[in-house]
Design an enzyme around this catalytic site. Structure first.
Site, mmCIF file in Angstrom:
data_model
loop_
_atom_site.group_PDB
_atom_site.id
_atom_site.type_symbol
_atom_site.label_atom_id
_atom_site.label_comp_id
_atom_site.label_asym_id
_atom_site.label_seq_id
_atom_site.Cartn_x
_atom_site.Cartn_y
_atom_site.Cartn_z
ATOM 1 N N ARG A 46 0.854 -1.191 0.000
ATOM 2 C CA ARG A 46 0.000 0.000 0.000
ATOM 3 C C ARG A 46 0.886 1.237 0.000
ATOM 4 N NH1 ARG A 46 -1.865 3.475 3.976
ATOM 5 N NH2 ARG A 46 -3.898 4.427 3.601
ATOM 6 N N SER A 118 -13.188 -3.459 0.824
ATOM 7 C CA SER A 118 -13.444 -2.878 2.142
ATOM 8 C C SER A 118 -14.936 -2.610 2.301
ATOM 9 C CB SER A 118 -12.681 -1.567 2.305
ATOM 10 O OG SER A 118 -11.289 -1.775 2.260
ATOM 11 N N LYS A 148 -4.498 5.925 8.706
ATOM 12 C CA LYS A 148 -5.180 6.485 7.537
ATOM 13 C C LYS A 148 -5.847 7.805 7.915
ATOM 14 C CE LYS A 148 -7.416 3.894 4.666
ATOM 15 N NZ LYS A 148 -8.392 2.965 4.067
#
Length: 218
Positions: A46, A118, A148
């Site tokens: 990521r 998700s 995040k």
């Protein structure tokens, strides 16, 4: 098609990019290798946020991590970048609700890799249940998280349990998971946990991964 998906792959799922490694003496490759040696069951690349790589440097790092995962026989999953996933022959690609439409992603990969999505609401789970091509669900954040900046509202342990009950697919928990609160999660029915900072910022990666694996072996 790369590795065949099994729900056990979600048990100790490590997510990271270069920006997640805060110790200047360590590289992502070093931490990822330690985690693989310690027994993680999946790795997701990521590469997002300030200081993240792009272009050839990102592509080369992704290819190196893909090869490393192959050596340890665990799936290499790319977060929200179908082109990179295809280029590196990834085993899977993970898509968020704010990323590309999952139907388009499924069409692009054409059964060559598995797709994770998700979901943090019952409505999103209902849609996922009816969408051919989605293999697993990532749900959270279960606890408050700083990994995040655009994280969705916390769903809590009870919220996670409700989503697991609604899902026809294996669910992996994400968000704010630590060595202290991970013990609350097996009772929800999740297949495992996906973590960023719990491993990326651990002083003892082997111990941390052992905690993750032992929690879901009980």
């Amino acid at each position: 098609m790369g590795l065949k998906f099994e729900s056990g792959m979600l048990r100790s799922y490590f997510i990271a990019g270069t920006q997640d490694i805060k110790d200047p003496t360590k590289t992502l490759q070093e931490v990822a290798k330690q985690a693989m040696e310690a027994g993680i069951t999946a790795f997701q690349y990521r590469e997002k946020g300030p200081g993240s790589l792009s272009g050839e440097k990102r592509d080369q790092l992704a290819a190196d991590l893909r090869d490393m995962c192959a050596d340890y026989e665990i799936p290499f999953i790319v977060d929200d970048d179908v082109e990179l996933a295809i280029k590196t022959r990834a085993d899977g690609v993970h898509v968020g609700q704010k990323d590309e439409r999952v139907g388009k992603v499924i069409d692009q990969v054409g059964g060559t890799m598995f797709v994770g999505l998700s979901c943090d609401t019952k409505e999103q789970i209902d849609i996922a249940n009816q969408t051919a091509g989605i293999i697993y669900i990532g749900s959270g954040p279960v606890f408050p998280t700083g990994s995040k900046a655009d994280a969705d509202p916390v769903i809590g342990v009870n919220g996670l349990a409700t989503l697991v009950k609604e899902s026809k697919l294996p669910v992996v928990a994400i968000g704010g998971i630590t060595e202290e609160n991970i013990v609350e999660l097996p009772k929800t029915g999740v297949s495992g946990v996906s973590v960023i900072s719990m491993i990326a910022q651990s002083d003892d990666v082997f111990r941390t991964v052992q905690v993750m694996n032992e929690t879901f072996e009980k």
